[in-house]
Design an enzyme around this catalytic site. Structure first.
Site, short mmCIF file in Angstrom:
data_model
loop_
_atom_site.label_atom_id
_atom_site.label_comp_id
_atom_site.label_asym_id
_atom_site.label_seq_id
_atom_site.Cartn_x
_atom_site.Cartn_y
_atom_site.Cartn_z
N TYR A 296 0.85 -1.20 0.00
CA TYR A 296 0.00 0.00 0.00
C TYR A 296 0.88 1.25 0.00
CZ TYR A 296 -4.07 -2.85 1.45
OH TYR A 296 -5.08 -3.77 1.52
N SER A 297 1.75 1.39 1.04
CA SER A 297 2.50 2.64 1.24
C SER A 297 3.53 2.87 0.13
CB SER A 297 3.23 2.59 2.58
OG SER A 297 2.33 2.31 3.61
N GLU B 91 -7.63 -5.44 9.48
CA GLU B 91 -6.30 -5.32 10.09
C GLU B 91 -6.43 -4.81 11.51
OE1 GLU B 91 -3.61 -2.85 7.86
OE2 GLU B 91 -2.03 -3.02 9.34
C1 FAD Z 1 6.96 -1.56 11.13
C2 FAD Z 1 6.17 -1.04 9.96
C3 FAD Z 1 5.55 -1.94 9.11
C4 FAD Z 1 4.85 -1.47 8.01
N1 FAD Z 1 4.30 -2.39 7.15
C5 FAD Z 1 3.68 -1.96 6.03
C6 FAD Z 1 3.21 -2.89 5.07
O1 FAD Z 1 3.33 -4.10 5.24
N2 FAD Z 1 2.63 -2.40 3.94
C7 FAD Z 1 2.46 -1.08 3.72
O2 FAD Z 1 1.91 -0.72 2.69
N3 FAD Z 1 2.90 -0.16 4.61
C8 FAD Z 1 3.52 -0.57 5.75
N4 FAD Z 1 4.00 0.33 6.65
C9 FAD Z 1 3.89 1.76 6.35
C10 FAD Z 1 2.92 2.50 7.24
O3 FAD Z 1 1.59 2.17 6.93
C11 FAD Z 1 3.22 3.99 7.06
O4 FAD Z 1 4.54 4.22 7.51
C12 FAD Z 1 2.27 4.83 7.84
O5 FAD Z 1 0.97 4.77 7.30
C13 FAD Z 1 2.72 6.30 7.88
O6 FAD Z 1 3.02 6.78 6.62
P1 FAD Z 1 4.40 7.52 6.32
O7 FAD Z 1 5.51 6.68 6.85
O8 FAD Z 1 4.41 7.91 4.90
O9 FAD Z 1 4.35 8.83 7.24
P2 FAD Z 1 3.67 10.21 6.88
O10 FAD Z 1 2.33 9.96 6.29
O11 FAD Z 1 4.64 11.04 6.10
O12 FAD Z 1 3.47 10.83 8.32
C14 FAD Z 1 4.50 11.54 9.02
C15 FAD Z 1 3.89 12.19 10.24
O13 FAD Z 1 2.88 13.14 9.86
C16 FAD Z 1 1.64 12.84 10.50
N5 FAD Z 1 0.54 13.10 9.58
C17 FAD Z 1 0.47 12.77 8.28
N6 FAD Z 1 -0.73 13.15 7.74
C18 FAD Z 1 -1.42 13.71 8.77
C19 FAD Z 1 -2.73 14.29 8.87
N7 FAD Z 1 -3.57 14.35 7.83
N8 FAD Z 1 -3.12 14.77 10.09
C20 FAD Z 1 -2.28 14.71 11.17
N9 FAD Z 1 -1.04 14.18 11.12
C21 FAD Z 1 -0.62 13.68 9.95
C22 FAD Z 1 1.72 11.36 10.82
O14 FAD Z 1 0.88 11.02 11.93
C23 FAD Z 1 3.20 11.19 11.17
O15 FAD Z 1 3.41 11.55 12.51
C24 FAD Z 1 4.71 -0.09 7.77
C25 FAD Z 1 5.32 0.82 8.63
C26 FAD Z 1 6.06 0.36 9.71
C27 FAD Z 1 6.71 1.35 10.61
#
Ligand code: FAD
Length: 386
Positions: free
Chosen positions: A122-123, A239
């Site tokens: 997804y991400s 999930e």
């Molecule tokens: C251990 C681990 C396993 C994972 N496994 C998977 C997987 O199997 N498949 C997959 O697809 N993804 C996976 N992920 C990814 C995970 O879903 C994303 O890291 C997560 O959704 C956050 O996205 P980002 O890292 O792009 O952070 P960002 O979206 O860039 O966020 C950065 C910060 O900004 C804040 N923020 C962002 N938007 C807003 C908003 N609208 N309002 C308030 N605050 C906001 C967030 O809360 C965060 O603190 C995994 C992540 C981890 C750490």
């Protein structure tokens, strides 16, 4: 509200406990063939895919029994019921809900029999929280889609055989939720490259996944073209199943209590220290609150009402509670809390230190706390957006 279980539900709990007594020897006594035998036995009982339709090899069981099964398995610290966590948690349910008959026949038995492992794409590098903004592109070419783009943080990618992938098939839609298409892709497809990422606990369980002209048959599309968002929303609700998270927390608390009993603090057993006892009691109360909250949602499910945003509540609580419990355990161990697995001085094989370093798994994985707060504010409390 009636919290009692019916006689048949209690009988099922006993059946699970009896099974565990007979088939779950202490860790040290488990031979090399233990896991394979365990998977075979729980499968034979119909406990893998417990509530999935019997027509596809599932157990056809009820939601309350499923919650009992999970609770007893977690409390006994039993191994998982299958090797593909994501396959069982949301890929399988997604295929059952949105898949074609051919997809159900092809994919479901392998998930139930632990023959394949699934990961979730997804991400993307610039689209984590804002999931619907995905850019990974799929273009229709005859009977195939041709996929180009990148995913990141894909847990389990280094060893999975399949990925459930969100792509964008239409870049011209007014809503970013439209134009997304979900594809089921073999990880050994030509043009697909996995580059593992090491996390701060030293694990390499997630990865960047690159797609360069990867051809995916149209027959592997899950749901209609452009309707991938619908598939994802129900997958994400699976999930964040509220009850499953609670039972894991009870099991973790149990292990923490064992640590407290085995640790000395200020020259006497930590278990006799009032400050330690207060912390343990607080954890227990918080988990109990999560449990009753989870039961409210379970009631909704039993009534046939779909779960969506509600599961964010326990996801949010669990995130902070995991960190509090890990930090408490590490501090309790003093110097020993600094040792990781492999060190002679590590307590519980370094599992607490490791868990403490792995907090992003539960806090960020599956959606950050801020995003859960947004969901709760907007969709449960219906607060104004500005
Ligand atoms: C251990 C681990 C396993 C994972 N496994 C998977 C997987 O199997 N498949 C997959 O697809 N993804 C996976 N992920 C990814 C995970 O879903 C994303 O890291 C997560 O959704 C956050 O996205 P980002 O890292 O792009 O952070 P960002 O979206 O860039 O966020 C950065 C910060 O900004 C804040 N923020 C962002 N938007 C807003 C908003 N609208 N309002 C308030 N605050 C906001 C967030 O809360 C965060 O603190 C995994 C992540 C981890 C750490």
């Amino acid at each position: 509200m009636d919290f009692d279980y019916s006689p048949s539900e209690e009988a099922f709990r006993k059946e699970v406990r009896d099974f565990l007594k007979e088939n779950l020897p202490p860790r040290k006594e488990r031979g090399s063939d233990f896991l394979a035998n365990w998977l075979r036995k729980v499968r034979a009982r119909g406990w893998v895919g417990f509530s999935w339709p019997k027509a596809y090899g599932g157990g056809g069981g009820g939601l309350v029994e499923q919650a009992i099964l999970r609770e007893e398995m977690a409390l006994a610290k039993a191994p998982p019921l299958g090797t593909s966590f994501m396959g069982l948690a949301w890929v399988g349910p997604g295929i059952i809900q949105y898949g074609t008959e051919e997809q159900k026949q092809r994919f479901i038995p392998d998930i139930l029999d632990s023959k394949v492992t699934w990961c979730t794409g997804y991400s993307e590098p610039n689209h984590g929280s804002d999931l619907a903004a995905i850019q990974c592109k799929a273009v229709r070419d005859g009977d195939d889609y041709v996929v180009n783009g990148q995913k990141i943080w894909t847990s389990g990618a280094p060893w999975s055989q399949w990925i459930i992938l969100l792509t964008r098939t239409d870049f011209s839609t007014t809503s970013k939720h439209d134009g997304i298409t979900c594809l089921l892709v073999p990880m050994d497809s030509p043009g697909l490259e996995v580059r593992p990422i090491e996390n701060m606990a030293g694990d390499r369980h997630f990865a960047e996944v690159f797609f360069r002209d990867v051809r995916v048959p149209v027959a592997n599309r899950l749901g209609q073209e452009g309707e991938g968002w619908k598939v994802t929303v129900s997958a994400l609700a699976n999930e964040r199943s509220s009850i499953g998270e609670v039972t894991q927390m009870f099991s973790k608390l149990d292990t923490l209590k064992e640590l407290v009993r085995a640790t000395a603090r200020n020259g006497r057993p930590a278990a006799k220290d009032p400050a330690v006892r207060r912390r343990i009691a607080t954890f227990e109360m918080k988990i109990a609150a999560m449990k009753y909250n989870g039961l409210r949602y379970l009631t909704k499910q039993i009534r046939g009402e779909p779960l969506t945003s509600e599961t964010s509540v326990n996801k949010l609580h669990r995130a902070s509670l995991e960190i509090e419990m890990d930090d408490f355990a590490v501090a309790l161990m003093g110097q020993a809390g600094l040792h990781l697995r492999g060190s002679d001085d590590a307590v519980d094989a370094g599992s607490w230190s490791k868990s403490s370093l792995s907090w992003p798994n539960v806090v960020i994985g599956g959606g950050t706390p801020n995003i859960q707060r947004n969901i709760i504010a907007e969709r449960i409390l219906h607060l104004p957006k500005d």
